[in-house]
Design a protein around this motif. Structure first.
Motif, short mmCIF file in Angstrom:
data_model
loop_
_atom_site.label_atom_id
_atom_site.label_comp_id
_atom_site.label_asym_id
_atom_site.label_seq_id
_atom_site.Cartn_x
_atom_site.Cartn_y
_atom_site.Cartn_z
N LEU A 1 0.83 -1.21 0.00
CA LEU A 1 0.00 0.00 0.00
C LEU A 1 0.86 1.26 0.00
O LEU A 1 0.57 2.22 -0.71
CB LEU A 1 -0.94 -0.01 1.21
CG LEU A 1 -2.04 -1.07 1.20
CD1 LEU A 1 -2.83 -1.02 2.50
CD2 LEU A 1 -2.98 -0.86 0.01
N ASN A 2 1.91 1.26 0.79
CA ASN A 2 2.79 2.43 0.84
C ASN A 2 3.53 2.63 -0.49
O ASN A 2 3.71 3.76 -0.94
CB ASN A 2 3.79 2.30 1.98
CG ASN A 2 3.16 2.54 3.34
OD1 ASN A 2 2.26 3.35 3.47
ND2 ASN A 2 3.62 1.84 4.35
N ALA A 3 3.96 1.52 -1.11
CA ALA A 3 4.64 1.63 -2.40
C ALA A 3 3.69 2.18 -3.47
O ALA A 3 4.08 3.04 -4.27
CB ALA A 3 5.19 0.28 -2.83
N LEU A 4 2.44 1.72 -3.48
CA LEU A 4 1.46 2.24 -4.43
C LEU A 4 1.15 3.71 -4.16
O LEU A 4 1.01 4.51 -5.09
CB LEU A 4 0.18 1.41 -4.36
CG LEU A 4 0.29 -0.04 -4.86
CD1 LEU A 4 -0.99 -0.81 -4.53
CD2 LEU A 4 0.55 -0.07 -6.36
N ARG A 5 1.03 4.05 -2.89
CA ARG A 5 0.74 5.44 -2.54
C ARG A 5 1.87 6.36 -3.00
O ARG A 5 1.61 7.44 -3.55
CB ARG A 5 0.56 5.56 -1.02
CG ARG A 5 0.36 6.98 -0.52
CD ARG A 5 0.23 7.00 0.99
NE ARG A 5 1.38 6.41 1.65
CZ ARG A 5 2.52 7.06 1.90
NH1 ARG A 5 2.65 8.33 1.51
NH2 ARG A 5 3.52 6.46 2.51
N ILE A 6 3.10 5.94 -2.79
CA ILE A 6 4.24 6.76 -3.20
C ILE A 6 4.30 6.88 -4.72
O ILE A 6 4.51 7.97 -5.27
CB ILE A 6 5.54 6.18 -2.63
CG1 ILE A 6 5.56 6.31 -1.11
CG2 ILE A 6 6.76 6.87 -3.24
CD1 ILE A 6 6.68 5.55 -0.44
N SER A 7 4.09 5.77 -5.43
CA SER A 7 4.19 5.80 -6.89
C SER A 7 3.12 6.70 -7.49
O SER A 7 3.42 7.60 -8.30
CB SER A 7 4.06 4.38 -7.45
OG SER A 7 5.20 3.61 -7.16
N PHE A 8 1.86 6.48 -7.11
CA PHE A 8 0.78 7.26 -7.70
C PHE A 8 0.75 8.69 -7.17
O PHE A 8 0.43 9.62 -7.92
CB PHE A 8 -0.55 6.56 -7.46
CG PHE A 8 -0.78 5.37 -8.34
CD1 PHE A 8 -1.35 5.51 -9.59
CD2 PHE A 8 -0.43 4.10 -7.93
CE1 PHE A 8 -1.55 4.43 -10.42
CE2 PHE A 8 -0.63 3.00 -8.74
CZ PHE A 8 -1.19 3.16 -9.99
N GLY A 9 1.09 8.87 -5.90
CA GLY A 9 1.08 10.22 -5.34
C GLY A 9 2.15 11.10 -5.95
O GLY A 9 1.87 12.24 -6.37
N ILE B 1 -2.60 -4.66 -9.72
CA ILE B 1 -3.20 -3.55 -8.99
C ILE B 1 -2.78 -2.22 -9.61
O ILE B 1 -3.62 -1.32 -9.80
CB ILE B 1 -2.77 -3.61 -7.51
CG1 ILE B 1 -3.32 -4.88 -6.85
CG2 ILE B 1 -3.28 -2.38 -6.76
CD1 ILE B 1 -2.75 -5.13 -5.48
N MET B 2 -1.51 -2.08 -9.95
CA MET B 2 -1.05 -0.87 -10.62
C MET B 2 -1.77 -0.66 -11.93
O MET B 2 -2.19 0.47 -12.26
CB MET B 2 0.46 -0.94 -10.87
CG MET B 2 1.33 -0.78 -9.65
SD MET B 2 3.07 -0.63 -10.13
CE MET B 2 3.05 0.92 -11.02
#
Length: 283
Positions: A65-73, A259-260
């Protein structure tokens, strides 16, 4: 009785004097299926083999979740920055003639030609605490390298050409007489930009935003050097996928990739719908 099938057939395609619609459509669909659809279906099939419970466990993992948040954010923030300054750069290149304009115009394309790893190393050297820019920012309490801010800087660097090259041709088609007419009718500069120029540029700006955002989400080479790759702090989703692959944890890698893909597809779909709405509203 014989006219009805003809009318029904015309609904499938618009009349055209150019022949070969069936052949070119078939080749286009076959090529897209081979290059895009089949690999994506393979990814979805491999992810579906996990089972819902295992897939959900991977998707809701704190590190994922944190990796996805950082990538998309960071990709979203960088795309917004590029929209503002990319549109400004395009405006300067189109509306003004000055010494060195062609050099500036060529410099915009440098991120296209520069290998992403080289860009990442150069940015890290520049913005590290002992680097030229980093040493100036350090007394101000601003740390760029090895933080999410560094990721944004890298994504702004590689995403700027997408906005400039998308907005620039559309801006060149807008006649200056339109601006002069608006000024003659009493419009202020702000009204001219927001009510005369922006409606025509909005689809191109949204397209540039979508391209910069999509590139930023999947960017890897220029980010891993400046990010620091700290789990739950500055670790991006593409790097986490590579880590899972190195661990031979292929199910987890495909699940994160799926998910990405789903999130990126939904966001790009929303952007395309906004583009269609804008074209319908302003013609």
């Amino acid at each position: 009785m014989t006219a009805a099938p003809a009318r029904a057939g015309w609904r499938l395609k618009q009349p055209s004097v150019v022949p070969g619609f069936g052949l070119t459509l078939g080749l286009s669909l076959a090529w897209l299926a081979l290059i895009i659809l089949i690999p994506l279906c393979g990814l979805a099939w491999r992810s579906a083999a996990l089972g819902w419970s295992e897939f959900w466990a991977i998707a809701t993992d704190r590190r994922t979740l944190n990796a996805l948040r950082i990538s998309f954010g960071t990709a979203f923030v960088a795309a917004v920055v590029n929209v503002v300054f990319g549109t400004l750069v395009a405006w300067v290149l189109v509306r003004y003639r000055f010494f060195g304009r062609r050099i500036v115009d060529a410099m915009v394309d440098l991120p296209f030609a520069l290998p992403t790893a080289v860009a990442g190393i150069a940015l890290t050297t520049l913005y590290a605490s002992n680097g030229w820019a980093g040493s100036l920012l350090k007394p101000l309490g601003i740390k760029v390298a090895y933080t999410p801010l560094g990721i944004v800087v890298a994504l702004v660097f590689i995403g700027l050409p997408f906005v400039v090259r998308t907005v620039q041709p559309v801006m060149e088609e807008i006649d200056r007489e339109v601006e002069e007419a608006a000024a003659t009718l009493g419009a202020s500069r702000f009204q001219t930009v927001t009510r005369v120029l922006f409606p025509g540029l909005a689809p191109a700006i949204l397209t540039g935003f979508a391209l910069a955002f999509a590139r930023g989400v999947g960017e890897y080479g220029s980010v891993i050097f400046i990010a620091g790759n700290l789990p739950n702090i500055s670790e991006i989703a593409p790097l986490l996928i590579v880590i899972r692959l190195e661990e031979f944890n292929y199910p987890a890698a495909t699940a994160i990739a799926a998910i990405m893909l789903a999130i990126a597809f939904l966001m790009l779909l929303v952007i395309n719908l906004l583009q269609a709405w804008n074209r319908k509203r302003y013609g």
